[in-house]
Motif scaffolding. Structure first.
Motif, PDB file in Angstrom:
ATOM      1  N   ARG A  56      26.048  45.981  41.112  1.00 24.04           N
ATOM      2  CA  ARG A  56      26.267  45.040  40.006  1.00 24.04           C
ATOM      3  C   ARG A  56      27.393  44.101  40.389  1.00 24.04           C
ATOM      4  O   ARG A  56      28.212  44.419  41.253  1.00 24.04           O
ATOM      5  CB  ARG A  56      26.716  45.792  38.734  1.00 24.04           C
ATOM      6  CG  ARG A  56      25.880  46.975  38.345  1.00 24.04           C
ATOM      7  CD  ARG A  56      24.596  46.589  37.672  1.00 24.04           C
ATOM      8  NE  ARG A  56      23.874  47.779  37.233  1.00 24.04           N
ATOM      9  CZ  ARG A  56      22.618  47.755  36.793  1.00 24.04           C
ATOM     10  NH1 ARG A  56      21.950  46.621  36.725  1.00 24.04           N
ATOM     11  NH2 ARG A  56      22.020  48.864  36.425  1.00 24.04           N
ATOM     12  N   HIS A  57      27.437  42.967  39.683  1.00 25.46           N
ATOM     13  CA  HIS A  57      28.616  42.117  39.789  1.00 25.46           C
ATOM     14  C   HIS A  57      29.694  42.710  38.888  1.00 25.46           C
ATOM     15  O   HIS A  57      29.514  42.794  37.673  1.00 25.46           O
ATOM     16  CB  HIS A  57      28.286  40.689  39.346  1.00 25.46           C
ATOM     17  CG  HIS A  57      27.360  39.977  40.281  1.00 25.46           C
ATOM     18  ND1 HIS A  57      26.001  39.894  40.068  1.00 25.46           N
ATOM     19  CD2 HIS A  57      27.598  39.322  41.449  1.00 25.46           C
ATOM     20  CE1 HIS A  57      25.446  39.215  41.067  1.00 25.46           C
ATOM     21  NE2 HIS A  57      26.385  38.861  41.919  1.00 25.46           N
TER      22      HIS A  57
ATOM     23  N   CYS B 166      33.901  42.777  37.853  1.00 23.03           N
ATOM     24  CA  CYS B 166      35.171  42.065  37.938  1.00 23.03           C
ATOM     25  C   CYS B 166      36.297  43.060  38.201  1.00 23.03           C
ATOM     26  O   CYS B 166      36.530  43.951  37.384  1.00 23.03           O
ATOM     27  CB  CYS B 166      35.435  41.302  36.647  1.00 23.03           C
ATOM     28  SG  CYS B 166      37.033  40.481  36.668  1.00 23.03           S
ATOM     29  N   PRO B 167      36.995  42.919  39.332  1.00 23.29           N
ATOM     30  CA  PRO B 167      38.071  43.858  39.642  1.00 23.29           C
ATOM     31  C   PRO B 167      39.314  43.614  38.774  1.00 23.29           C
ATOM     32  O   PRO B 167      40.197  44.461  38.702  1.00 23.29           O
ATOM     33  CB  PRO B 167      38.375  43.583  41.116  1.00 23.29           C
ATOM     34  CG  PRO B 167      37.908  42.198  41.356  1.00 23.29           C
ATOM     35  CD  PRO B 167      36.811  41.913  40.378  1.00 23.29           C
ATOM     36  N   ASN B 168      39.360  42.478  38.098  1.00 21.91           N
ATOM     37  CA  ASN B 168      40.520  42.159  37.262  1.00 21.91           C
ATOM     38  C   ASN B 168      40.393  42.756  35.863  1.00 21.91           C
ATOM     39  O   ASN B 168      41.290  43.456  35.401  1.00 21.91           O
ATOM     40  CB  ASN B 168      40.702  40.638  37.182  1.00 21.91           C
ATOM     41  CG  ASN B 168      41.936  40.253  36.398  1.00 21.91           C
ATOM     42  OD1 ASN B 168      43.032  40.775  36.648  1.00 21.91           O
ATOM     43  ND2 ASN B 168      41.781  39.354  35.442  1.00 21.91           N
ATOM     44  N   CYS B 169      39.262  42.501  35.183  1.00 22.78           N
ATOM     45  CA  CYS B 169      39.137  42.970  33.791  1.00 22.78           C
ATOM     46  C   CYS B 169      38.091  44.076  33.659  1.00 22.78           C
ATOM     47  O   CYS B 169      37.822  44.535  32.541  1.00 22.78           O
ATOM     48  CB  CYS B 169      38.805  41.809  32.855  1.00 22.78           C
ATOM     49  SG  CYS B 169      37.142  41.158  33.013  1.00 22.78           S
ATOM     50  N   ASP B 170      37.491  44.503  34.780  1.00 19.77           N
ATOM     51  CA  ASP B 170      36.544  45.627  34.810  1.00 19.77           C
ATOM     52  C   ASP B 170      35.217  45.350  34.104  1.00 19.77           C
ATOM     53  O   ASP B 170      34.443  46.279  33.853  1.00 19.77           O
ATOM     54  CB  ASP B 170      37.171  46.910  34.223  1.00 19.77           C
ATOM     55  CG  ASP B 170      38.332  47.418  35.075  1.00 19.77           C
ATOM     56  OD1 ASP B 170      38.267  47.228  36.310  1.00 19.77           O
ATOM     57  OD2 ASP B 170      39.285  47.978  34.508  1.00 19.77           O
TER      58      ASP B 170
ATOM     59  N   PRO C 198      37.330  36.112  40.726  1.00 17.48           N
ATOM     60  CA  PRO C 198      36.132  36.332  41.550  1.00 17.48           C
ATOM     61  C   PRO C 198      35.558  37.736  41.317  1.00 17.48           C
ATOM     62  O   PRO C 198      36.322  38.700  41.214  1.00 17.48           O
ATOM     63  CB  PRO C 198      36.645  36.185  42.982  1.00 17.48           C
ATOM     64  CG  PRO C 198      37.880  35.348  42.867  1.00 17.48           C
ATOM     65  CD  PRO C 198      38.507  35.749  41.558  1.00 17.48           C
ATOM     66  N   VAL C 199      34.231  37.843  41.248  1.00 23.10           N
ATOM     67  CA  VAL C 199      33.606  39.160  41.058  1.00 23.10           C
ATOM     68  C   VAL C 199      33.262  39.759  42.413  1.00 23.10           C
ATOM     69  O   VAL C 199      33.169  39.050  43.412  1.00 23.10           O
ATOM     70  CB  VAL C 199      32.334  39.084  40.186  1.00 23.10           C
ATOM     71  CG1 VAL C 199      32.669  38.674  38.766  1.00 23.10           C
ATOM     72  CG2 VAL C 199      31.303  38.149  40.805  1.00 23.10           C
TER      73      VAL C 199
ATOM     74  N   PHE D  43      32.113  34.132  39.807  1.00 24.00           N
ATOM     75  CA  PHE D  43      33.327  34.335  39.019  1.00 24.00           C
ATOM     76  C   PHE D  43      33.009  35.038  37.700  1.00 24.00           C
ATOM     77  O   PHE D  43      31.944  34.858  37.129  1.00 24.00           O
ATOM     78  CB  PHE D  43      34.012  32.992  38.736  1.00 24.00           C
ATOM     79  CG  PHE D  43      34.436  32.276  39.991  1.00 24.00           C
ATOM     80  CD1 PHE D  43      35.600  32.650  40.666  1.00 24.00           C
ATOM     81  CD2 PHE D  43      33.659  31.260  40.521  1.00 24.00           C
ATOM     82  CE1 PHE D  43      35.984  32.009  41.837  1.00 24.00           C
ATOM     83  CE2 PHE D  43      34.035  30.613  41.692  1.00 24.00           C
ATOM     84  CZ  PHE D  43      35.197  30.987  42.358  1.00 24.00           C
ATOM     85  N   CYS D  44      33.984  35.804  37.250  1.00 18.78           N
ATOM     86  CA  CYS D  44      33.839  36.539  35.988  1.00 18.78           C
ATOM     87  C   CYS D  44      33.831  35.569  34.818  1.00 18.78           C
ATOM     88  O   CYS D  44      34.727  34.732  34.703  1.00 18.78           O
ATOM     89  CB  CYS D  44      34.989  37.535  35.847  1.00 18.78           C
ATOM     90  SG  CYS D  44      34.955  38.421  34.286  1.00 18.78           S
TER      91      CYS D  44
END
Ligand SMILES: [Zn+2]
Length: 181
Positions: A23-24, A26-30, A10-11, A3-4
């Motif tokens: 890399r990990h 985050c699709p939500n906050c980039d 979720p990452v 998780f971010c």
């Protein structure tokens, strides 16, 4: 990482634009969560002709002997970390006598840095991460029960350099031995 740490989403694992590694992300906050090697700093504490070792009370390598060392904290220097770890594990106050070994251990993402150090007044105790601590002569060093290869290398270099009383910095890589198929 699942998780971010910024937003809790979720990452996912992907290669960011302009990068060439997974890399990990985050699709939500980039946010791109980089994972980089860690530095372990410690000392080779000497009193007279003896070396101070600690028997580990924690995993990994519980029960094995090591030089006092541990992960650097944020906002401290390698020498501060080395002095702090020596106090925490062996309750010894030390003067640093110079950088001694820097050993890359890439397969576990660590760099181990040891300083030569003098134990002030020969005083030491047993910190919470140690089962016991002891000063060893060269003949007494428990080679079969040393916790980590970086510690073994540092001890071997010291005992050899001590013969000529010259202590250059030793830089070394310990690479993972791949099983040949
Ligand atoms: Zn996020």
């Amino acid at each position: 990482m699942k998780f971010c740490s910024q937003c809790g989403n979720p990452v996912e694992q992907r290669v960011p634009e302009g990068d060439n590694r997974h890399r990990h992300v985050c699709p939500n906050c980039d946010t791109i969560h980089y994972i980089n090697p860690k530095i372990v700093a410690g000392t080779l504490p000497i009193f007279e002709d003896k070396i101070l070792l600690c028997r580990r009370a924690i995993e990994p390598r519980l029960g094995y002997w090591t030089l006092p060392a541990g992960f650097m904290e944020m906002h401290e220097t390698t020498s501060q970390a080395a002095i702090r770890e020596t106090w925490e594990e062996a309750e010894a106050k030390v003067n640093l006598d110079g950088l001694y070994t820097m050993i890359d251990v890439p397969h576990i993402g660590q760099v181990h840095i040891f300083y030569r150090a003098t134990v002030l007044n020969g005083a030491f105790g047993v910190g919470p991460e140690s089962l016991e601590t002891r000063l060893f002569t060269e003949q007494e060093i428990p080679w079969e029960d040393i916790a980590f290869p970086t510690v073994k290398h540092t001890l071997r270099h010291y005992l050899e350099d001590r013969l000529t009383e010259t202590f250059p910095v030793h830089v070394k890589d310990i690479t993972f031995e791949r099983i040949k198929s």
